[in-house]
Design an enzyme around this catalytic site. Structure first.
Site, PDB file in Angstrom:
ATOM      1  N   HIS A 105       0.811  -1.219   0.000  1.00 17.62           N
ATOM      2  CA  HIS A 105       0.000   0.000   0.000  1.00 17.62           C
ATOM      3  C   HIS A 105       0.841   1.265   0.000  1.00 17.62           C
ATOM      4  CE1 HIS A 105      -2.218  -3.220   2.163  1.00 17.62           C
ATOM      5  NE2 HIS A 105      -3.243  -2.827   1.414  1.00 17.62           N
ATOM      6  N   ASP A 207      33.128 -31.203  15.061  1.00 12.22           N
ATOM      7  CA  ASP A 207      33.137 -32.529  14.449  1.00 12.22           C
ATOM      8  C   ASP A 207      34.231 -32.671  13.389  1.00 12.22           C
ATOM      9  OD1 ASP A 207      32.623 -34.915  13.148  1.00 12.22           O
ATOM     10  OD2 ASP A 207      30.451 -34.691  13.222  1.00 12.22           O
ATOM     11  N   HIS A 210      34.011 -36.509  11.257  1.00 20.19           N
ATOM     12  CA  HIS A 210      33.306 -36.900  10.033  1.00 20.19           C
ATOM     13  C   HIS A 210      34.187 -36.766   8.785  1.00 20.19           C
ATOM     14  CE1 HIS A 210      33.074 -32.598   9.305  1.00 20.19           C
ATOM     15  NE2 HIS A 210      32.589 -32.825   8.105  1.00 20.19           N
ATOM     16  N   HIS A 215      33.976 -36.719   3.614  1.00 22.12           N
ATOM     17  CA  HIS A 215      34.664 -36.006   2.530  1.00 22.12           C
ATOM     18  C   HIS A 215      35.691 -36.867   1.797  1.00 22.12           C
ATOM     19  CE1 HIS A 215      32.646 -32.437   3.917  1.00 22.12           C
ATOM     20  NE2 HIS A 215      33.201 -32.509   5.110  1.00 22.12           N
ATOM     21  N   ASP A 356      28.576 -32.479   3.111  1.00 20.41           N
ATOM     22  CA  ASP A 356      27.942 -32.252   4.414  1.00 20.41           C
ATOM     23  C   ASP A 356      26.424 -32.205   4.291  1.00 20.41           C
ATOM     24  OD1 ASP A 356      30.285 -32.079   5.986  1.00 20.41           O
ATOM     25  OD2 ASP A 356      30.561 -29.969   5.472  1.00 20.41           O
TER      26      ASP A 356
END
Ligand code: FES
Ligand SMILES: [Fe+2]
Length: 467
Positions: A105, A207, A210, A215, A356
Site C-alpha cells: 500500500h 566434528d 566426520h 569427505h 555435508d
C-alpha cells in the site's frame, strides 16, 4: 525417552541427545524465542557497506531484517516487515536506498526504520496515524567485532566481545591477521536445504570426526594437489563457555597442499609469519585452526577463509548464508586463489559443502519417524578424558581432535536458554498481563534459570522495544 525441562540431553550424564530437538515444531518455535532472541546473531561484514544507505537483507532467527549503514557510519538493523500488513518492505538481497517503500500500500520507511510517509494519509487516516508509533521494529543493539556486525533483541545480555569471550582469541586469526584486517568478497552465497540448523552449527563447532568419511571422495579427487602433506595425527577440539567451540591441528604448511601457485603459497606463508608476530605464534603458526562455531549459528572455516550463518527455516530446513572473508592486504592473485579455493570446497558449488549437506538431509530424515524419534543419539565421544595439554595458551577446555566436547558445550548452552521461557511467549499466550506482542514490547520478568550460571547468563528480561 523425552525432553525434560527443555534440555537437549536425554540422560543425566549429558552424553545422549534427544532427537526431538531436530524435528519437533513446538521446540523449534520455542528456540526462536529462547535461543535466537537471546543471543548475539551475526548480520553482515562491515565491508558490505561503503556508503550511507547501503543495505543487506538477512534474518535473525526466522525474522527477516534489513541491515544498513547510517549517515553517521553506524549500522542499524530493522525488521523487514511492514507495520500495516507485514509485507516485506525490501525484497532485494542488497543495494543502496534512501528509504524502503512497501510495495503493498506504499507506506515508506527510512533506513533507520522511521515511518516517513503514508499514501493518501489524510483521506485514509485523517490525523489518526501516529508515525512515531508505527515505524519498522528496530533491533535494539547492534555491535561490531573487528568488522563483523552482530545484532541482538536482548537488551541485557553482555556486550558482544564479552559474549564471544575466549572465541575472539581464535576469531582474530581470520579477521585480525594484520593492520588492514579482513574484507568480504563481493556477493554472499545463499541456499536452502533440508536439515535442522543445529546439524550445521554443532558439526562446525566440534566434528572433525566426520571428515575422513564424509569427505573421502573429495579428498581422493584432490590428492594430486596435496603433495603428501596431511594434518598431524593429534589435533584438538576446544570447548568454550557460552557454547562456542572450534577444532584444528598443530601447525603444518597446509597451504602447500591446495594446488596454489608458488606466488600464492609464498604470500600465505609470509602473511602467517607476520601474523605470528602480531598475535603470538600459538594461534597463528603453532596451530592450523579449521572449523568453529560461535553460538548459536555463526560458523567459520579458517583454512577456507569463510564464515556462514545457519538460518532456521522450520525444524527441518535451513537457509545458509556464506561469505568469503579474505585478508584485505592480499594481492589480487592471492584473493582470487583463496576465493576459488573456498568456492571449490564450500558455498553452494563446493564439493565439501555438498558432502555435508547430504548427511544433514538424511539425518533429518532419520529423526522424524515414530520409532526413530524415540531413540536418543550418542554424543559421548571423549567423556572422562584428561584435558589435552599440548596447547597450554589456548583459552577454553582442550580435548583431542576426535571428541564431542564442543557439541556437549553447545547443547548445554542451548539447554540453559531453552529452560527459561521468553517473556514474549507468555505475553503471546495471554499468561502475562505485563506486556504483549501487539503492544510493541517483548518485556516482562523471567523466572531465574534452574541451571548453573553460564558465562553469558540468561537475562532476566529481553526487552526488545519494537516501535
Ligand atoms: S502492507 Fe505495507 S503498506 Fe500495507
Ligand atoms: Fe564437513
Amino acid at each position: 525417552m523425552s525432553l525434560q525441562r527443555g534440555r537437549a540431553f536425554a540422560d543425566d550424564a549429558e552424553t545422549l541427545i534427544d532427537r526431538s530437538i531436530f524435528s519437533d515444531p513446538a521446540l523449534h518455535r520455542q528456540e526462536l524465542a529462547r535461543v535466537f532472541a537471546r543471543s548475539w546473531l551475526f548480520l553482515a561484514h562491515e565491508s558490505q557497506f561503503t556508503k550511507p544507505g547501503d543495505f543487506f537483507t538477512t534474518y535473525m532467527g526466522a525474522d527477516p531484517v534489513i541491515v544498513s549503514r547510517q549517515r553517521d557510519g553506524s549500522h542499524k538493523a530493522v525488521l523487514n516487515s511492514c507495520r500495516h500488513r507485514g509485507m516485506r518492505v525490501c525484497r532485494y538481497d542488497s543495494g543502496n536506498a534512501k528509504a524502503f517503500t512497501c510495495p503493498y500500500h506504499g507506506w515508506s520507511y527510512g533506513t533507520d526504520g522511521a515511518l516517513l510517509s503514508v499514501p493518501e494519509e489524510e483521506a485514509a487516516y485523517g490525523d489518526g496515524l501516529d508515525h512515531s508509533a508505527w515505524g519498522l521494529a528496530v533491533v535494539p543493539r547492534v555491535e561490531t567485532y573487528k568488522g563483523l556486525v552482530f545484532g541482538t533483541w536482548d537488551t541485557e545480555i553482555p556486550p558482544l566481545a564479552e559474549y564471544l569471550g575466549g572465541f575472539t582469541y581464535y576469531l582474530d586469526v581470520l579477521v585480525d591477521l594484520d593492520d588492514e584486517g579482513a574484507t568480504a568478497a563481493a556477493g554472499v552465497h545463499k541456499w536452502r536445504m533440508r536439515g535442522n540448523w543445529k546439524f550445521g552449527a554443532e558439526q562446525f563447532a566440534g566434528d572433525m570426526y566426520h571428515a575422513y568419511s564424509t569427505h573421502l571422495s573429495s579428498m581422493i579427487a584432490e590428492a594430486p594437489n596435496s603433495k603428501g602433506i596431511r594434518p598431524p595425527e593429534e589435533g584438538f577440539q576446544v570447548g568454550l563457555p557460552g557454547g562456542h567451540g572450534l577444532g584444528g591441528y598443530p601447525g603444518y604448511p597446509y597451504w602447500h597442499a591446495q594446488g596454489f601457485s608458488a606466488e600464492v603459497e609464498d604470500w600465505i606463508g609470509s602473511m602467517l609469519e607476520r601474523a605470528a608476530e602480531r598475535l603470538g605464534p600459538a594461534r597463528a603458526t603453532g596451530a592450523v585452526l579449521i572449523h568453529g562455531t560461535a553460538f548459536p549459528n555463526l560458523s567459520l572455516l579458517w583454512n577456507r577463509w569463510t564464515l556462514r550463518v545457519w538460518h532456521p527455516k522450520g525444524p527441518d530446513a535451513m537457509e545458509v548464508h556464506s561469505w568469503a572473508i579474505l585478508p584485505k592486504s592480499a594481492p589480487p592473485a592471492v584473493r582470487r586463489a583463496l576465493l576459488l579455493d573456498y568456492q571449490r570446497h564450500f558455498s553452494a558449488s563446493g564439493t565439501w559443502e555438498q558432502d555435508d549437506a547430504e548427511q544433514w538431509n538424511y539425518s533429518a530424515n532419520g529423526s522424524d519417524g515414530f520409532v526413530t524419534a524415540s531413540l536418543p543419539l550418542h554424543y559421548g565421544m571423549g567423556t572422562g578424558r584428561e584435558p589435552n595439554k599440548n596447547f597450554p595458551e589456548f583459552p577454553g577446555t582442550v580435548d583431542a581432535v576426535y571428541s564431542e566436547i564442543n557439541q556437549r558445550h553447545f547443547y548445554r548452552r542451548w539447554s540453559e536458554l531453552m529452560a527459561v521461557p521468553h517473556p514474549a511467549e507468555e505475553a503471546a499466550s495471554g499468561a502475562s498481563s505485563s506486556g504483549s506482542l501487539t503492544s510493541g514490547t517483548f518485556a516482562s520478568e523471567t523466572p531465574a534459570s534452574e541451571t548453573p550460571a553460564p558465562q553469558t547468563p540468561v537475562t532476566e528480561s529481553a526487552k526488545a522495544v519494537i516501535a
